[in-house]
Structures are given as C-alpha cells and as structure tokens.
Design an enzyme around this catalytic site. Structure first.
Site, short mmCIF file in Angstrom:
data_model
loop_
_atom_site.label_atom_id
_atom_site.label_comp_id
_atom_site.label_asym_id
_atom_site.label_seq_id
_atom_site.Cartn_x
_atom_site.Cartn_y
_atom_site.Cartn_z
N ASN A 271 0.85 -1.19 0.00
CA ASN A 271 0.00 0.00 0.00
C ASN A 271 0.90 1.26 0.00
O ASN A 271 2.12 1.14 0.11
CB ASN A 271 -0.91 -0.06 1.23
CG ASN A 271 -0.13 0.14 2.50
OD1 ASN A 271 0.96 -0.43 2.65
ND2 ASN A 271 -0.62 0.97 3.38
N CYS A 273 1.99 3.66 1.98
CA CYS A 273 3.06 3.99 2.96
C CYS A 273 3.94 2.80 3.30
O CYS A 273 4.81 2.87 4.18
CB CYS A 273 2.42 4.61 4.19
SG CYS A 273 1.41 6.05 3.75
N GLU A 275 3.35 -0.23 4.66
CA GLU A 275 3.21 -1.08 5.84
C GLU A 275 2.43 -2.37 5.60
O GLU A 275 2.35 -3.20 6.52
CB GLU A 275 2.60 -0.29 7.01
CG GLU A 275 1.15 0.12 6.89
CD GLU A 275 0.94 1.45 6.17
OE1 GLU A 275 1.86 1.88 5.45
OE2 GLU A 275 -0.15 2.03 6.30
P1 ADP Z 1 -5.16 7.39 8.90
O1 ADP Z 1 -4.45 8.03 10.06
O2 ADP Z 1 -5.91 8.40 8.10
O3 ADP Z 1 -6.03 6.25 9.28
P2 ADP Z 1 -2.53 6.50 7.96
O4 ADP Z 1 -1.74 7.76 7.93
O5 ADP Z 1 -2.31 5.55 9.08
O6 ADP Z 1 -4.09 6.83 7.86
O7 ADP Z 1 -2.28 5.73 6.61
C1 ADP Z 1 -2.66 4.37 6.49
C2 ADP Z 1 -2.89 4.02 5.06
O8 ADP Z 1 -4.05 4.69 4.60
C3 ADP Z 1 -1.81 4.45 4.09
O9 ADP Z 1 -0.72 3.58 4.02
C4 ADP Z 1 -2.58 4.44 2.81
O10 ADP Z 1 -2.79 3.13 2.35
C5 ADP Z 1 -3.90 5.03 3.25
N1 ADP Z 1 -3.90 6.50 3.11
C6 ADP Z 1 -3.33 7.41 3.93
N2 ADP Z 1 -3.53 8.66 3.47
C7 ADP Z 1 -4.23 8.55 2.34
C8 ADP Z 1 -4.74 9.48 1.38
N3 ADP Z 1 -4.55 10.78 1.50
N4 ADP Z 1 -5.42 8.98 0.34
C9 ADP Z 1 -5.60 7.66 0.20
N5 ADP Z 1 -5.15 6.75 1.05
C10 ADP Z 1 -4.47 7.17 2.11
#
Ligand code: ADP
Length: 573
Positions: A271, A273, A275
């Site tokens: 995905n 980031c 992870e």
């Molecule tokens: P959150 O805090 O919003 O739940 P995270 O920062 O933990 O999200 O990111 C987790 C995953 O969510 C990322 O690895 C990616 O797959 C998805 N993600 C994060 N930001 C975005 C975004 N702006 N648009 C689409 N997917 C995102």
C-alpha cells in the site's frame, strides 16, 4: 462519560469526517460519528449465531473508540454506516502488460481512491522502454511513462474524494527500466501522488556490495534485456533518496518469509506507505491502539497498563475482523481475496508519548526494549483473539493452504493480524504522537489541507517549570526551532529525552523499527529522518542496516528535501 477531544481533533473531524447533507452542512456530532461506526461494525455479529449480540458489542466498540484507546483507519470512520460503506485503507491492484489492463487498473484505482483507500501497484510486469509493441510495431514507452497516467488520474480524482489520493509504485531491482524509475521523483513536477519503492532481493544487495554486473530481465519474455552494474544502481538509489526522499527500498526475500499464503504467489507490492505487502487485488483494514491512553501515573512515576492494553487489543482485533465482514467492496476480485485471507493490521500509536512518560529517550537500548515488549504484547493478544474468533466463526478460508497450517499451528481467523501504520490522521484525532515515530519537533504545524499547530509537549512544559526554566523567551525559541538540543544551559537528561526526529541517529531509528517489526506480521511504517547535513553514506548505511536487522523496507527523509512535507517547524515557514 463526555468525549474529550483536542481542538485539533475537533477541527479535523469537522473538516473531513463528520457526515454532511447534500448542501454540505454537517449533520452529525462527534458522539454520533462514533455511534455510527460502532453500530455499523458491530452489525457483523448478527451473521454469527454463536457469538454475542451486536447491540452489546456496539457499546463496547463505542467505548473503545471514545476513550481514544483504539481508532480504525480513516475510511472506516468516514464511510461506516453510510452509502459508500468501504472501510479498507490499503489496496494493491495488478497492472498487466497490456493497454486494456493498464487502463483497467487506472479505473479501478480511481474508484478505490474515491472512497479514501490508498492504492499500491507493482509495475514490474510491464515491458520495458524500447521493447516492441506487437500491434503497432513500435517501441514501448516503458513502465515509468505509464505511472504518469496513474498519477494524473489520482490528482484529478482527489478533488472529489473523501481525501487526497495516495499511491505506491513498486518496481523490481532487475527490471530494465529500474534506473529511470529510481530517478523519476527527482523531477518535482511529476508523481506528486506517488511514493516510489524499489523491490530489492538479497542477491541484488550482494551483487551491489561486490559491484557486480547483473542481467536486467524483460518481464514479457523472461529473458535478459540489458546489463547493469548492481553497485551503480544501488548508488543511484542512495543518491536519489538522499536528495528527494524517494525511492524507498522493499526487501523482497524478507517480505516473502512472512507471506502467509505463499500458494497465492509472491508479495510484490505494498500500500502507499509501505506497511502492508499484499497480493494482487488484496486489501487490508488497519486500526491502532493509542499507547498514551494506557499510561498510568502513580505519584511521579508512570507505567504502562499492560493487561488493559492486551484486553483492548483483543477487542480491537474483533473490530477489525468485523470490518472485513461488513465492508462494501469496490470490485468482486477484491472481495473474493479479502474474504479468503481476511488480512487485518492492528498496530500502535503514541509510542513517543509512552517513552516520554517513562522518561526513556527514543533510540536508547531501553526504548528498543520497550518497543519489543509492547509490540510483543499486542501481537500475542491479536493472535489469541484471532484464534478465538476462528473457533467462533471459522478460520480464514485459505487457512488450509497457509504457512500456519503447514507449521501445525491452531486455526486462526486472519492471515495477518498486525501492522504499524503512519496514523497521520487518526493520531491527531486521538491526540497522541503518530505511529512509532519520535516527536517530529517540540512544536510544529500541519500544513496542507488540514492546518493545525502542535503546541510544545505538556511533559516538556511540566519539566521546564519544575527546574525553573519556564520562561517566555525559551518557549518562543522552542516554537521557532522546534528543539532544545542546542541549549546547553538545560540539563543533559532533559535534552536527551526530548530529542526530535532529526536529532536521533539513523541507527537508533532503525533499531526501533526492527524491534517493532519482530512482532508485526505485515510491515512497519517508519521514516528515517536525517538532518540536512547527513551524507549519502549515512543513507547507504541506513539502507544496509535496515536490511541486516530484518526490516521489510526502509524510507529515508533528509530535512529540507523538496518532497511535499505535511509537518513543518514554525521557524522554517
Ligand atoms: P489514517 O491516520 O488516516 O487512518 P494512515 O496515515 O495511518 O491513515 O495511513 C494508512 C494508510 O491509509 C496508508 O498507508 C494508505 O494506504 C492510506 N492513506 C493514507 N492517506 C491517504 C490518502 N490521503 N489517500 C488515500 N489513502 C491514504
């Protein structure tokens, strides 16, 4: 009990999470949001006659979230109980080597991004630049040129999505276009919606260290297409990462060692980031426990409520499995593999807050031990909960062909149970430090769509008043520089405890990441922050150390590199 949220949390919820009517007016309160999510996710219980009733579980889920002990990923908070109903944060979409296949993938990614999901792609199966396209008898424009289409589509879709669009492009280290891929993000005008990662094998790294020539393979034919010096390719990766923060590396062999269902093929992409390594069409739901909520203070000592953490971890695992059950799926292929593997990723956030409360400097041996201990507790509780769910609801359908069955382990409900996510948004809602990252700075601001100021950490203020140093001039300086490391008039212990991301050495960052990774079945999101003065050699050493210590990937970011930064020290504006 009243819901206690910070001002930043409330404004972020208003900006993006609370439901709106057709005219864009907010039509729910924060409490109603958490009830909507709790009820929608608890509704899964009714499908299993042997389990508890959904109303009872909904109350537990509501309490778990509103005490800020656990939050699911953003799409769940926004979409649960709504028409969209898509709860997953992470997807991997296959990109076949044909025009129809590529544009089909662009369409599928757009649909997923509209619901707030992030998408990753392996471009390793595309024929290289210069290879023949049979129908036109002309040379192909290559893998990287096609990534631009995904980037532009993602940018356009962003305006009508629940959030801005995030993607990961992955290419194997022996793809003939790898050099072009490595350098692609040096152009700041391109690929703003993408992170780039090179998938490197152990063989490649050995060849790089020995500076050997390797064959670059055309995926269309399986035959060598060109040659390159592995050492030079690795230099190029180091160089580009030093300059712009991309590419990151993904360690192929390490990732395959944890592939829960190898019969489905290798894991070739993650995905956005990094992870969650996933199979083609596979997706994963995430959720994070807020360690800050489990800190107990007795007098002037603090400790972690380990039993409470594990109890919440078990309930959180049930929450995540329910999400797989009740989510809507953008495509039948995605639903099929998600229901067959039921991958979920339970993780932690607020790790830096915990260390501060325990007065343990981030990166010290003690902090590595805490990382090991805490993630071990979460992993053990998550596996236990998944096994209990297997008794109640049955194991994941691919369990018989899984690595767990081959090892004779008891059935479990989920092919994976743990991940550490960046928690970029949900940590703001929970009011804690993000994921397992150290403090980015002692005071900083979020820039971009969400604008918010992060005030100096309350523990720092408390310590400063304790030693009689709480004065406006020092506070102003902290706000401008974001650090106290240079203030030699302050006690050494305090300066060490409050070191921020760029004051912590790459080795220290990586040792924490590796300790957490030992107890995580998916992967760990972590940025190795480097000061502006860091050298290319620092980056090279960080890459090799991450590999040596068993991380599944590594991302560096040197201060001041021109990547779209979402955090900023006030003095740097
Ligand atoms: P959150 O805090 O919003 O739940 P995270 O920062 O933990 O999200 O990111 C987790 C995953 O969510 C990322 O690895 C990616 O797959 C998805 N993600 C994060 N930001 C975005 C975004 N702006 N648009 C689409 N997917 C995102």
């Amino acid at each position: 009990m009243p819901l206690e949220l910070s001002d930043s949390a409330r404004s972020l919820l208003r900006l993006r999470y609370l439901r709106r009517d057709e005219e864009g007016r907010i039509i729910e309160t924060e409490e109603e949001l958490f009830w909507r999510v709790a009820r929608a996710v608890a509704a899964a219980e009714d499908a299993f006659p042997r389990g508890p009733r959904s109303a009872e579980i909904a109350e537990k889920f509501y309490e778990l979230m509103t005490t800020l002990r656990f939050l699911p990923n953003t799409p769940a908070l926004i979409n649960a109980g709504t028409q969209l109903g898509q709860l997953f944060a992470c997807f991997v979409i296959p990109v076949p080597d044909s025009l129809d296949g590529i544009f089909g993938a662009v369409r599928d990614a757009a649909k997923i991004q509209q619901t707030g999901g992030g998408t990753g792609f392996s471009f390793s199966h595309l024929r290289p630049r210069g290879d023949l396209v049979r129908s036109t008898r002309r040379p192909s424009s290559g893998a990287v040129s096609f990534i631009r289409i995904f980037d532009v589509a993602s940018d356009v879709i962003a305006t009508e999505s629940v959030r801005g669009g995030a993607n990961m492009a992955v290419l194997r280290c022996d793809h003939p276009d790898v050099r072009e891929f490595i350098d692609a993000k040096r152009n700041p005008a391109l690929f703003s919606r993408f992170n780039f990662s090179v998938l490197v094998t152990d063989d490649f790294l050995r060849a790089a260290i020995e500076r050997r020539e390797i064959a670059l393979i055309n995926p269309r034919t399986g035959l060598p297409f060109a040659q390159a010096n592995a050492g030079e390719l690795f230099d190029a990766m180091v160089d580009a990462a030093w300059e712009v923060g991309d590419p990151g590396l993904l360690f192929y062999d390490r990732i395959q060692r944890d592939n829960a269902v190898p019969a489905l093929g290798p894991l070739e992409a993650t995905n956005p980031c990094g992870e969650v390594p996933l199979h083609p069409w596979e997706a994963c739901v995430l959720g994070s426990l807020n360690l800050r909520a489990f800190i107990v203070e007795r007098g002037d000592r603090a400790f972690l409520d380990e039993a409470g953490l594990q109890e919440s971890a078990r309930l959180a695992l049930r929450f995540l499995d329910n999400m797989v059950e009740v989510s809507r799926y953008p495509k039948v292929e995605i639903e099929t593999i998600c229901r067959a593997n039921r991958k979920v990723g339970l993780g932690i956030m607020g790790f830096a807050d915990l260390l501060l409360a325990l007065r343990i400097p981030y990166g010290s041996d003690e902090s590595v031990a805490v990382a090991d201990r805490v993630m071990g507790l979460v992993q053990a509780a998550a596996v236990e909960a998944s096994r209990r769910l297997a008794e109640e609801r049955g194991p994941f359908p691919n369990f018989p062909i899984s690595r767990y069955a081959a090892r004779g382990e008891p059935p479990r409900r989920n092919a994976t149970v743990t991940t550490v996510a960046p928690t970029g948004s949900i940590s703001i809602i929970a009011g804690c430090s993000s994921g397992i990252e150290p403090l980015y700075a002692l005071a900083y601001r979020h820039v971009g769509e969400f604008v918010g100021i992060v005030e100096p950490h309350p523990l720092l203020l408390r310590e400063l008043s304790r030693i009689g140093k709480y004065d406006p001039a020092l506070l102003h300086e902290i706000e401008v520089t974001g650090r106290i490391g240079h203030r030699t008039d302050l006690p050494e212990e305090l300066r060490r405890l409050f070191r921020v991301a760029t004051e912590i050495s790459p080795e220290e960052h990586i040792r924490v990441q590796a300790a957490v990774q030992r107890h995580v079945e998916n992967a760990v999101s972590k940025t190795i922050n480097l000061p502006y003065e860091a050298t290319r050699d620092d980056v090279r050493r960080a890459f090799l150390l991450a590999h040596e210590l068993g991380c599944k990937g590594v991302t560096v970011y040197r201060e001041g590199a021109p990547r779209g930064q979402v955090l900023q020290v006030l003095g740097h504006c």
